[in-house]
Design an enzyme around this catalytic site. Structure first.
Site, short mmCIF file in Angstrom:
data_model
loop_
_atom_site.label_atom_id
_atom_site.label_comp_id
_atom_site.label_asym_id
_atom_site.label_seq_id
_atom_site.Cartn_x
_atom_site.Cartn_y
_atom_site.Cartn_z
N PHE A 38 0.86 -1.19 0.00
CA PHE A 38 0.00 0.00 0.00
C PHE A 38 0.89 1.23 0.00
CE2 PHE A 38 0.75 -1.71 4.21
CZ PHE A 38 1.30 -0.63 4.88
N PHE B 203 2.45 3.98 1.79
CA PHE B 203 3.73 3.61 1.21
C PHE B 203 4.40 2.59 2.12
CE2 PHE B 203 2.78 7.99 -0.01
CZ PHE B 203 2.76 7.87 -1.38
#
Lengths: 555, 155, 53
Positions: free
Chosen positions: B74, B76
């Site tokens: 995802f 980050f």
């Protein structure tokens, strides 16, 4: 006064209206190139750990600017300008009204589109890179701008087709000039290749970015993008091949090696560069192993016309060098005009294309792609192919094209400056790309801001390569500045005179099989290949699609 | 259309070389099972966090020396954040994304694939060398892309 | 209108020198070197792939 003007028109390679159109395209190309070069240099310095960007600028923003301006704007504008000039030159030195009309309408649309997309990039509303992978969502204005660039390029293509039809009508039963034939092939490739990306942008991205559709089919958008993305690289390459097949032989005082083989190579490139997009998607889920392999095989077939091109180029050099007195296995090599930038720059481009082609075969080799996929090796690969082979050829062309269009001369000093520029560009590109290839094999990712991954020892071991990369980028920037200065001089300041527009001929009349000019046959074969390669997978991607993705803005 | 004799030889050699590449790739991919990762499984990207097993990302032992690693990528980062497996462990990675496209790469290995929202990507690797392996995202995913990484410790 | 055919008839080279009869030993050697570069680099990466499997 009138007589004097007439004489000047005669001295130019093409008449004034055609020259003005070509120059308009070429200069937009080089303005985009200049801005992109600044962005590229900054990226290299950031990644090399030498500078940090100010807070109002973002690495991925300048990366988007560099990619869009270099790969889409510089290339497309230059190519159209070059093709228009050569089409005019080989069809009587002029363009008829409707060809000019299409050309200028295309130019206007493309400039407007570029300005729209460029503004969104500057405003940081479109930091999605030039591949604009959904579900990253840029401003709709960015997508509309890129769509206008594509549509504008189509209008310009209609001008080339119109010129071709007119020439055929007036010269019944004759083979079209090689330059014209190759331009038409290049444009058919471009028209077919841009249809899927236009579908992606118009039917998927624009409605979704405006909020009219809540989600987007990611797999389909990627397939449509790469359906376009690979022939895109051939759209860059084919005009460089035109210069190699048609212009370079004349520059070195030789002849076209084989008219029909040159045409055949272009037809093969047209047929096999399009149905191959999955080789950019080898490492992704949702495409079966078998379909990936089919595209890999088709990809490797497109190597064959490039093998033919390699042979033709060396053969042109050898026959010309031998006529000039070169003896022995490689004696002809020394007889080539090494101090003439019109030859030297494209020759350096050809040299870059040898490792470029070898790397390309590796990238497309199915599972071997795992070694290099999305590593900075790939960045190195397309920098030696487009930034090396294609760009050096375009520079070499520009050194004679710009003065030929402005009715000026490439002076010995400008030639020497061009030689220096070529050396700087080549050395810079070699250092930067060699470092990228080496780092990529160790796993360093592409498209990534400066990072040490929390001081992971592996990432720290890449730092020396990143500094070499930055140094190469610095040399490239110097070469870019030098190039713009030389072209500025050749456009506005060089002495008036006659600069040859080099168009080579065959040594004696060669029969050309009529079939090579039956476009319905080739477009038909191409359509069949595309349906075979894409029909079933795209149908599957629509019928059995994954749940769609809403838009994201993660920058 | 006349081909010079040398050109004929060159094209035959060239085409033969390409055919050899294709043959080796096919044998290696289909007979030796080393085809590129091509998992066809799909998932709703907006419901990743509530879809088992991705609602609880982590390692599960499925055999003597074999593990399943269900992971999410995802903006980050990766979940789970840290993993540890014994030397010689065979790990089956299954990764998906709840947001944008990511990459999943373990430098020094052949584990390198795209993570697309809506799809589950899978690859298997046997860790025969001890160490702290870097797992990084190699597809641009946004402003924090350069920090998106994790590690897997093998000892 | 200038066409290729027109200009071709102007050139007055001996019709005997067909391109396929020309001495292209150097060309052949050069393309073989290119071929070797392609082969070596491909097998290099193939080896790396097998080693990392």
């Amino acid at each position: 006064m009138n007589i004097l003007q007439k004489d000047q028109t005669k001295a130019a390679a093409v008449d004034r209206s055609a020259a003005r159109l070509s120059l308009a395209y070429v200069w937009v190309a080089y303005i985009a190139f200049g801005v992109a070069a600044i962005a590229g240099m900054l990226q290299g310095m950031v990644r090399g750990g030498i500078i940090e960007l100010p807070s109002w600028m973002n690495y991925y923003q300048i990366l988007t600017a560099h990619g869009v301006l270099m790969a889409l704007i510089f290339t497309t504008f230059f190519i159209i300008g070059f093709l228009y000039s050569g089409v005019a030159k080989t069809t009587g030195g002029t363009l008829h009204g409707s060809a000019l009309g299409w050309g200028w309408s295309g130019w206007i649309l493309m400039v407007v589109g570029t300005a729209m997309a460029g503004t969104m990039i500057i405003l940081n509303e479109a930091s999605v890179l030039y591949t604009f992978y959904a579900p990253l969502k840029a401003s709709p204005i960015f997508y509309i701008g890129t769509a206008l660039v594509v549509v504008g390029s189509w209008l310009a293509g209609f001008g080339i087709f119109s010129r071709y039809r007119k020439w055929r009508r007036l010269n019944k039963g004759q083979n079209s000039p090689l330059f014209l034939y190759m331009s038409v092939t290049t444009y058919i490739l471009w028209m077919v290749a841009t249809i899927p990306v236009a579908v992606e942008v118009v039917f998927q991205l624009i409605p979704w970015s405006l909020g009219w559709t809540p989600t987007i089919n990611i797999m389909l958008s990627r397939t449509l993008f790469w359906f376009f993305g690979h022939p895109l690289v051939y759209f860059w390459l084919l005009p460089a091949y035109i210069a190699w097949y048609v212009c370079v032989p004349r520059v070195i005082g030789g002849h076209i090696f084989s008219d029909s083989l040159s045409r055949l190579a272009f037809i093969c490139l047209l047929l096999f560069s399009i149905p191959v997009g999955f080789h950019h998607q080898l490492m992704e889920p949702g495409i079966s192993e078998g379909w990936k392999m089919i595209h890999v095989i088709l990809t490797l077939i497109v190597v064959i016309p490039s093998l033919m091109t390699a042979f033709s180029m060396f053969a042109i050099f050898e026959t010309t060098g031998r006529k000039k007195g070169g003896v022995g296995l490689f004696g002809w090599f020394k007889k080539l005009p090494w101090t003439d930038v019109r030859f030297f720059a494209p020759f350096m481009g050809m040299l870059f294309f040898i490792p470029g082609g070898a790397g390309g075969i590796i990238n497309a080799s199915n599972q071997l792609n795992a070694v290099v996929h999305n590593t900075i090796w790939v960045t190195g690969h397309f920098h030696i192919t487009i930034g090396g082979a294609v760009a050096l050829t375009f520079f070499g062309v520009s050194f004679w094209l710009v003065p030929a269009l402005t009715g000026r001369k490439l002076t010995p000093t400008a030639n020497r400056m061009g030689m220096v520029q070529t050396v700087f560009w080549s050395v810079g590109m070699f250092l930067m790309s060699a470092a990228m290839h080496a780092m990529g094999l160790q796993g360093a990712p592409r498209r990534t801001d400066y990072t040490t991954y929390m001081d992971h020892p592996l990432a720290l071991s890449w730092m020396d390569y990143q500094r070499v990369m930055a140094f190469g980028g610095g040399l490239l920037f110097v070469a870019a500045v030098l190039l713009i200065l030389i072209l500025f001089y050749l456009t506005f300041m060089a002495p008036k005179g006659h600069e040859e527009y080099p168009i080579a001929e065959t040594e004696e009349a060669q029969p050309v099989p009529r079939i090579l000019e039956r476009w319905t046959v080739w477009v038909g074969v191409l359509a069949v290949l595309i349906v075979l390669a894409y029909g079933y997978p795209i149908m599957e991607q629509i019928q059995h699609q994954a749940p769609g993705s809403p838009p994201f803005r993660t920058w | 259309m006349h081909l010079h004799r040398y050109e004929k030889i060159w094209l035959i050699l060239g085409a033969g070389g390409l055919a050899l590449f294709i043959l080796l790739l096919c044998i290696n991919a289909f007979a030796m099972g080393m085809a590129p990762p091509s998992n066809m499984t799909m998932i709703d990207p907006t419901k990743v966090t509530e879809t088992p097993p991705f609602d609880n990302p982590g390692l599960t032992k499925v055999g003597d020396q074999e593990y399943d690693a269900y992971m999410t990528a995802f903006a980050f980062g990766f979940a789970p954040n840290k993993m540890e497996v014994p030397l010689g462990a065979k790990v089956n990675f299954h990764v998906t994304s709840p947001d944008v496209i990511h990459g999943f790469q373990i430098p020094g290995t052949n584990v390198n694939f795209m993570v697309l929202p809506g799809h589950i990507s899978s690859a298997t690797y046997t860790f025969d060398e001890p160490g702290e392996y870097l797992i990084l995202c190699n597809e641009y995913c946004g402003a924090g892309h350069q920090v998106m990484a994790t590690t897997i410790i093998v000892k | 209108m200038e066409t290729q055919r027109n200009t071709q008839t102007e050139t007055k080279k001996s019709p005997q020198t067909q391109p396929h009869q020309e001495n292209l030993k150097g060309t052949f050697a050069a393309v073989i070197i290119v071929g070797l570069i392609i082969l070596l680099s491909w097998f290099g990466i193939f080896g790396l792939f097998l080693e990392r499997a």
